[in-house]
Design an enzyme around this catalytic site. Structure first.
Site, PDB file in Angstrom:
ATOM      1  N   ALA A   1      26.951   4.469  -1.988  1.00 19.68           N
ATOM      2  CA  ALA A   1      27.200   2.986  -1.940  1.00 19.68           C
ATOM      3  C   ALA A   1      26.228   2.188  -3.085  1.00 19.68           C
ATOM      4  O   ALA A   1      26.690   1.524  -3.866  1.00 19.68           O
ATOM      5  CB  ALA A   1      27.094   2.341  -0.649  1.00 19.68           C
TER       6      ALA A   1
ATOM      7  N   LYS B   1      37.580   2.576   2.508  1.00 21.65           N
ATOM      8  CA  LYS B   1      38.103   1.787   1.499  1.00 21.65           C
ATOM      9  C   LYS B   1      38.754   2.758   0.578  1.00 21.65           C
ATOM     10  O   LYS B   1      38.473   3.821   0.587  1.00 21.65           O
ATOM     11  CB  LYS B   1      37.287   0.879   0.929  1.00 21.65           C
ATOM     12  CG  LYS B   1      36.748  -0.411   1.852  1.00 21.65           C
ATOM     13  CD  LYS B   1      35.740  -1.259   1.224  1.00 21.65           C
ATOM     14  CE  LYS B   1      35.254  -2.397   2.173  1.00 21.65           C
ATOM     15  NZ  LYS B   1      34.532  -3.329   1.454  1.00 21.65           N
TER      16      LYS B   1
ATOM     17  N   ARG C   1      20.764  -3.311   7.150  1.00 20.09           N
ATOM     18  CA  ARG C   1      21.296  -1.876   6.687  1.00 20.09           C
ATOM     19  C   ARG C   1      20.655  -1.122   7.388  1.00 20.09           C
ATOM     20  O   ARG C   1      19.547  -0.801   7.440  1.00 20.09           O
ATOM     21  CB  ARG C   1      21.566  -1.624   5.579  1.00 20.09           C
ATOM     22  CG  ARG C   1      22.235  -0.303   5.077  1.00 20.09           C
ATOM     23  CD  ARG C   1      22.246  -0.233   3.478  1.00 20.09           C
ATOM     24  NE  ARG C   1      22.918  -1.304   2.830  1.00 20.09           N
ATOM     25  CZ  ARG C   1      22.552  -1.750   1.579  1.00 20.09           C
ATOM     26  NH1 ARG C   1      21.542  -1.198   0.976  1.00 20.09           N
ATOM     27  NH2 ARG C   1      23.182  -2.816   1.114  1.00 20.09           N
TER      28      ARG C   1
ATOM     29  N   GLU D   1      25.380  -9.844  10.138  1.00 25.65           N
ATOM     30  CA  GLU D   1      26.119  -8.548   9.906  1.00 25.65           C
ATOM     31  C   GLU D   1      25.122  -7.342   9.818  1.00 25.65           C
ATOM     32  O   GLU D   1      24.217  -7.474   9.267  1.00 25.65           O
ATOM     33  CB  GLU D   1      26.745  -8.742   8.306  1.00 25.65           C
ATOM     34  CG  GLU D   1      27.647  -7.671   8.014  1.00 25.65           C
ATOM     35  CD  GLU D   1      27.779  -7.641   6.475  1.00 25.65           C
ATOM     36  OE1 GLU D   1      29.341  -7.574   6.465  1.00 25.65           O
ATOM     37  OE2 GLU D   1      27.309  -7.737   5.779  1.00 25.65           O
TER      38      GLU D   1
ATOM     39  N   ARG E   1      33.853 -20.136  -3.607  1.00 31.52           N
ATOM     40  CA  ARG E   1      34.744 -18.940  -3.897  1.00 31.52           C
ATOM     41  C   ARG E   1      35.726 -18.712  -2.873  1.00 31.52           C
ATOM     42  O   ARG E   1      37.032 -18.598  -3.204  1.00 31.52           O
ATOM     43  CB  ARG E   1      33.810 -17.719  -3.991  1.00 31.52           C
ATOM     44  CG  ARG E   1      34.689 -16.684  -4.572  1.00 31.52           C
ATOM     45  CD  ARG E   1      33.912 -15.412  -4.974  1.00 31.52           C
ATOM     46  NE  ARG E   1      33.362 -14.645  -3.935  1.00 31.52           N
ATOM     47  CZ  ARG E   1      31.837 -14.763  -3.730  1.00 31.52           C
ATOM     48  NH1 ARG E   1      31.315 -15.521  -4.717  1.00 31.52           N
ATOM     49  NH2 ARG E   1      31.255 -14.175  -2.641  1.00 31.52           N
TER      50      ARG E   1
ATOM     51  N   SER F   1      23.612 -17.885  -3.996  1.00 28.55           N
ATOM     52  CA  SER F   1      24.534 -17.019  -3.483  1.00 28.55           C
ATOM     53  C   SER F   1      25.360 -17.775  -2.408  1.00 28.55           C
ATOM     54  O   SER F   1      26.853 -17.562  -2.418  1.00 28.55           O
ATOM     55  CB  SER F   1      23.877 -15.841  -3.181  1.00 28.55           C
ATOM     56  OG  SER F   1      24.925 -14.932  -2.621  1.00 28.55           O
TER      57      SER F   1
END
Length: 247
Positions: free
Chosen positions: A195, A156, A121, A183, A100, A93
């Site tokens: 989510a 968003k 998270r 993150e 990408r 990934s």
């Protein structure tokens, strides 16, 4: 940069490693070298050590969160943190994202440009708890806040809400200290449930989600926001009742 992920039965990860090797050995005046088994093995070991550094950063940050969680529960008889999850981006990934976004195929560029290799998270009961956790974490002297994206204040367009932090934490190795990106996503239980469901729907439809479902997802996001507000109001009312009873 090459973008060959696989071919002729080659595993995707090894194919990407081959592309990286060719790109890193190519100069303006020379053609890229063809990788050997040893060169690919060496590159893979470098990337494995690279990822291991992010695992250590996750471990260090999780320790900080655990201390905050337990200290607050003991001293305030209340736990603002409901759940904590972590993930380390897989090598495949990671390399695919580098391709990408057009990131140069070298470890220094990947380290600088891809900042979500290590992810944590934190799920809280209330919106105020999310900001409290963020404040407590980023106020620690060895945590450097790099970037904040507040999708709670400004969701968003699809309704997604969460507080995203990019921080750097020190990873103390045997011969050096590396400041490493982590993150951290902080959200309420309602936001996390939405989510998770949204992610599953996008995966199910391979991102081509029917418009009707997109509209319903946005309505569900609005409902989750209202639920958070209602629960916060109920909490405040209960606290006021308890305060009046104790006075």
């Amino acid at each position: 940069m090459s973008t060959h992920f696989s071919g002729d039965g080659v595993e995707p990860e090894l194919a990407i490693l081959s592309d990286m090797f060719r790109d890193t050995t190519c100069t303006e005046t020379t053609a890229p070298e063809e990788p050997t088994v040893d060169s690919l093995r060496d590159l893979q070991q470098q990337l494995t050590r690279f990822r291991l550094n992010y695992k250590f950063a996750i471990d260090a940050t999780l320790t900080k969160i655990t201390i905050l969680r337990e200290e607050f529960e003991l001293t305030h008889d209340y736990g603002p943190i409901e759940h904590v999850n972590s993930r380390l981006k897989s090598m495949e990934s990671l390399l695919q994202k580098a391709v990408r976004i057009g990131c140069p195929p070298d470890i220094d560029s990947i380290r600088d440009q891809i900042r979500d290799i290590a992810g944590i998270r934190v799920t809280c009961a209330f919106v105020s708890d999310a900001y409290w956790v963020a404040e407590m974490l980023t106020s620690q002297p060895d945590v450097t806040l790099i970037e904040v994206k507040d999708y709670i204040v400004a969701p968003k367009p699809n309704g997604y809400q969460s507080l995203h932090l990019i921080v750097q934490v020190p990873v103390y190795l045997s011969d050096r200290t590396e400041m490493t990106y982590v993150e951290i996503q902080i959200r309420t239980i309602a936001m996390d449930f939405w989510a998770s469901l949204e992610h599953k729907i996008y995966y199910k439809f391979n991102k081509a989600v029917p418009q009707r479902l997109l509209e319903e997802l946005k309505q569900a996001a609005d409902a989750a926001t209202e639920l958070d507000r209602t629960m916060a109001r109920l909490r405040d009312e209960v606290a006021a009742i308890e305060s009046a009873a104790g006075s």
